[in-house]
Scaffold this motif. Structure first.
Motif, mmCIF file in Angstrom:
data_model
loop_
_atom_site.group_PDB
_atom_site.id
_atom_site.type_symbol
_atom_site.label_atom_id
_atom_site.label_comp_id
_atom_site.label_asym_id
_atom_site.label_seq_id
_atom_site.Cartn_x
_atom_site.Cartn_y
_atom_site.Cartn_z
ATOM 1 N N PHE A 43 0.829 -1.209 0.000
ATOM 2 C CA PHE A 43 0.000 0.000 0.000
ATOM 3 C C PHE A 43 0.862 1.257 0.000
ATOM 4 C CE2 PHE A 43 -3.489 -2.796 1.350
ATOM 5 C CZ PHE A 43 -4.515 -2.283 0.566
ATOM 6 N N ARG A 44 1.985 1.222 0.719
ATOM 7 C CA ARG A 44 2.898 2.359 0.696
ATOM 8 C C ARG A 44 3.371 2.648 -0.726
ATOM 9 N NH1 ARG A 44 7.328 1.837 5.553
ATOM 10 N NH2 ARG A 44 6.171 2.927 7.180
ATOM 11 N N LYS A 45 3.678 1.582 -1.457
ATOM 12 C CA LYS A 45 4.176 1.721 -2.818
ATOM 13 C C LYS A 45 3.154 2.424 -3.705
ATOM 14 C CE LYS A 45 6.179 0.777 -6.814
ATOM 15 N NZ LYS A 45 7.366 1.495 -7.296
ATOM 16 N N TYR A 46 1.876 2.086 -3.555
ATOM 17 C CA TYR A 46 0.854 2.666 -4.409
ATOM 18 C C TYR A 46 0.372 4.029 -3.922
ATOM 19 C CZ TYR A 46 0.575 -1.644 -7.070
ATOM 20 O OH TYR A 46 0.881 -2.702 -7.882
ATOM 21 N N ILE A 47 0.526 4.295 -2.615
ATOM 22 C CA ILE A 47 0.120 5.605 -2.098
ATOM 23 C C ILE A 47 1.147 6.667 -2.464
ATOM 24 C CG2 ILE A 47 -0.295 6.932 -0.002
ATOM 25 C CD1 ILE A 47 -1.403 4.382 1.271
ATOM 26 N N PHE A 48 2.438 6.338 -2.297
ATOM 27 C CA PHE A 48 3.523 7.260 -2.612
ATOM 28 C C PHE A 48 4.506 6.592 -3.569
ATOM 29 C CE2 PHE A 48 2.364 9.355 1.470
ATOM 30 C CZ PHE A 48 2.126 10.621 0.957
ATOM 31 N N PRO A 49 4.140 6.452 -4.834
ATOM 32 C CA PRO A 49 5.048 5.792 -5.792
ATOM 33 C C PRO A 49 6.340 6.563 -6.012
ATOM 34 C CG PRO A 49 3.189 6.810 -6.938
ATOM 35 C CD PRO A 49 2.898 6.894 -5.473
ATOM 36 N N GLU A 50 6.320 7.903 -5.799
ATOM 37 C CA GLU A 50 7.534 8.685 -6.005
ATOM 38 C C GLU A 50 8.582 8.376 -4.951
ATOM 39 O OE1 GLU A 50 4.601 9.964 -5.364
ATOM 40 O OE2 GLU A 50 3.834 10.919 -7.183
ATOM 41 N N VAL A 51 8.123 8.129 -3.719
ATOM 42 C CA VAL A 51 9.046 7.878 -2.616
ATOM 43 C C VAL A 51 9.581 6.455 -2.663
ATOM 44 C CG1 VAL A 51 9.302 7.849 -0.097
ATOM 45 C CG2 VAL A 51 7.845 9.569 -1.205
ATOM 46 N N TYR A 52 8.711 5.502 -3.001
ATOM 47 C CA TYR A 52 9.092 4.085 -2.983
ATOM 48 C C TYR A 52 9.229 3.520 -4.393
ATOM 49 C CZ TYR A 52 7.801 4.431 1.922
ATOM 50 O OH TYR A 52 7.722 4.814 3.236
ATOM 51 N N LYS A 53 9.714 4.356 -5.318
ATOM 52 C CA LYS A 53 9.815 3.909 -6.702
ATOM 53 C C LYS A 53 10.862 2.824 -6.885
ATOM 54 C CE LYS A 53 12.867 7.807 -7.810
ATOM 55 N NZ LYS A 53 13.028 9.000 -8.663
ATOM 56 N N LYS A 54 11.851 2.742 -5.989
ATOM 57 C CA LYS A 54 12.880 1.712 -6.113
ATOM 58 C C LYS A 54 12.383 0.339 -5.658
ATOM 59 C CE LYS A 54 16.858 4.797 -5.615
ATOM 60 N NZ LYS A 54 18.088 5.090 -4.838
ATOM 61 N N GLU A 55 11.322 0.324 -4.886
ATOM 62 C CA GLU A 55 10.785 -0.939 -4.403
ATOM 63 C C GLU A 55 9.811 -1.508 -5.431
ATOM 64 O OE1 GLU A 55 9.105 -0.564 -0.568
ATOM 65 O OE2 GLU A 55 10.881 0.388 0.316
ATOM 66 N N THR A 56 9.846 -2.817 -5.586
ATOM 67 C CA THR A 56 8.946 -3.494 -6.510
ATOM 68 C C THR A 56 7.978 -4.360 -5.727
ATOM 69 O OG1 THR A 56 10.542 -5.293 -6.775
ATOM 70 C CG2 THR A 56 10.656 -3.482 -8.362
ATOM 71 N N VAL A 57 6.789 -4.529 -6.298
ATOM 72 C CA VAL A 57 5.737 -5.274 -5.616
ATOM 73 C C VAL A 57 5.930 -6.774 -5.774
ATOM 74 C CG1 VAL A 57 3.237 -5.670 -5.564
ATOM 75 C CG2 VAL A 57 4.128 -3.357 -5.869
ATOM 76 N N ARG A 58 6.569 -7.197 -6.841
ATOM 77 C CA ARG A 58 6.660 -8.633 -7.124
ATOM 78 C C ARG A 58 7.335 -9.432 -6.014
ATOM 79 N NH1 ARG A 58 8.178 -8.270 -13.590
ATOM 80 N NH2 ARG A 58 6.131 -7.504 -14.279
ATOM 81 N N PRO A 59 8.501 -8.996 -5.512
ATOM 82 C CA PRO A 59 9.089 -9.752 -4.394
ATOM 83 C C PRO A 59 8.177 -9.816 -3.176
ATOM 84 C CG PRO A 59 10.706 -8.260 -5.342
ATOM 85 C CD PRO A 59 9.389 -7.905 -5.951
ATOM 86 N N LEU A 60 7.468 -8.727 -2.900
ATOM 87 C CA LEU A 60 6.527 -8.737 -1.780
ATOM 88 C C LEU A 60 5.389 -9.711 -2.032
ATOM 89 C CD1 LEU A 60 6.307 -4.911 -1.008
ATOM 90 C CD2 LEU A 60 7.445 -6.655 0.360
ATOM 91 N N PHE A 61 4.887 -9.749 -3.265
ATOM 92 C CA PHE A 61 3.804 -10.670 -3.599
ATOM 93 C C PHE A 61 4.265 -12.120 -3.443
ATOM 94 C CE2 PHE A 61 1.629 -13.297 -6.787
ATOM 95 C CZ PHE A 61 0.317 -13.153 -6.366
ATOM 96 N N LEU A 62 5.469 -12.427 -3.913
ATOM 97 C CA LEU A 62 6.003 -13.783 -3.768
ATOM 98 C C LEU A 62 6.160 -14.153 -2.293
ATOM 99 C CD1 LEU A 62 8.747 -13.842 -6.559
ATOM 100 C CD2 LEU A 62 6.584 -15.071 -6.551
ATOM 101 N N SER A 63 6.628 -13.205 -1.508
ATOM 102 C CA SER A 63 6.805 -13.465 -0.076
ATOM 103 C C SER A 63 5.470 -13.694 0.616
ATOM 104 C CB SER A 63 7.540 -12.292 0.576
ATOM 105 O OG SER A 63 8.804 -12.101 -0.012
#
Length: 377
Positions: free
Chosen positions: A311-331
């Motif tokens: 949710f952080r990634k989608y709320i503030f994509p500019e701040v967390y642009k280096k993070e990807t959702v795929r590893p989180l989804f796999l985890s």
């Protein structure tokens, strides 16, 4: 007599020393870890005792509210009479009988775990509050002795940010004495070290370092110094000039509201989830042992944290642009599968093997998809 003293020592250390030590250890962590051992022994001892009593009071309130929320008696084997009985046995140089021990040891360990966890949480939260810009600037009584932190990290009033600006990093110009002459270097501060005894600066480390090269006409040019990190010992420094570099702060009222909702939900859900460890019977959940309940709580907490980061990634994509959702989804998928053995549907090793196979399958799909997207560009 020696055995009696040892038993009392263990009891007092467990209840009145370890909680306060954990709180202080997490409060004085990171750039303030050297302050943990500063001060005379009696002063540190008194602060440890005070911190332990504070943790015990907060833990008591926590257990009290959990009892009200779930309307159940928590840790039924632990009571004032039980504690007094065990303490009297230790005072008389006796140990609890096997029946007494096995009746209370589980609840006693859960109680200790809760107290120690509360110590860590309070210490960590207190540190976050103490280093916040508001407290650092307007409540100096709570400031750490490491004053270099506030100047190096832009936590002082003079570090004006301006409207819609936020601190990024600190640049410095350092004048040093070298070989009988003075030289000046410029760069971004990456780290620094202080003396544990007096909090004086020992050395400072710079990135993207440049040296001032002066010409005969009085002009100068900046000459880049090869290397990743440049170290300057404090005993050679004559003067330090700090410049705080800010960046545009992306503020959207709607995103900020969702941010606070996300963080509040995570905090409340974490407290409720962790409180289940002290509830003997959870409706619709049957665990074969406390160990499985512990794995359920920790696994659910990990999933909750990963969902929060998505949710952080989608709320503030500019701040967390280096993070990807795929590893989180796999985890998350990997963690959800663990409920198979936690609820005792299948064994641990079979579940673990299934998890690895599914993880590899999904990872391969993501890799192939990324390659296809890259090839299409």
């Amino acid at each position: 007599m020696e055995f009696n003293i040892a038993l009392h020592t263990i009891f007092y250390i467990t209840i009145f020393i370890i909680p306060g030590t954990l709180l202080r250890r997490f409060y004085f962590s990171g750039e303030f870890n050297k302050e943990f051992s500063q001060g005379n022994l009696m002063e540190r001892f008194m602060w440890t005792i005070f911190s332990s009593i504070l943790v015990l009071l907060i833990s008591s309130l926590f257990f009290y509210f959990i009892r009200i929320i779930y309307n159940k008696e928590l840790l039924s084997a632990i009571s004032y009479d039980t504690i007094k009985e065990v303490f009297d046995l230790l005072t008389n140089n006796d140990l609890p009988t096997s029946t007494q021990f096995f009746a209370i040891y589980k609840d006693f360990l859960i109680l200790l775990f809760g107290i120690y966890f509360a110590s860590i949480l309070i210490g960590w939260a207190s540190k976050k509050i103490a280093i916040s810009r508001f407290v650092s600037s307007y409540v100096p009584v709570f400031r750490y002795k490491n004053y270099w932190y506030y100047f190096v990290r832009g936590k002082v009033k003079s570090a004006s940010k301006g409207k819609n600006k936020e601190y990024w990093y600190t640049e410095t110009d350092i004048l040093i004495q070298q070989d009988g002459s003075t030289k000046m270097y410029s760069g971004k501060i990456s780290d620094y070290y202080i003396d544990p005894n007096n909090n004086q600066l020992e050395s400072i480390f710079l990135e993207d370092t440049k040296r001032y090269k002066y010409k005969e006409d009085g002009q100068y040019e900046l000459v880049s110094i090869p290397g990743d990190v440049f170290c300057i010992p404090y005993n050679r420094i004559l003067n330090i000039n700090l410049t705080y570099v800010n960046k545009e702060k992306v503020i959207r009222i709607r995103s900020k509201v969702f941010w606070y909702i996300n963080e509040m939900f995570y905090a409340i859900a974490s407290l409720i989830l962790l409180s289940t460890l002290w509830v003997e019977d959870i409706p619709d959940f049957n665990f074969s042992s406390f160990r499985y309940k512990l794995f359920f709580t920790l696994n659910s907490w990990l999933i909750l944290g990963m969902i929060r980061n998505i949710f952080r990634k989608y709320i503030f994509p500019e701040v967390y642009k280096k993070e990807t959702v795929r590893p989180l989804f796999l985890s998350i998928v990997f963690s959800i599968i663990q409920y198979i053995w936690i609820f005792d549907f299948y064994g641990f090793w079979l579940t673990f093997l299934i998890s690895i196979l599914i993880f590899i399958f999904l990872a391969n799909i993501f890799i192939q998809t990324k390659k296809a997207i890259d090839n299409s560009k």
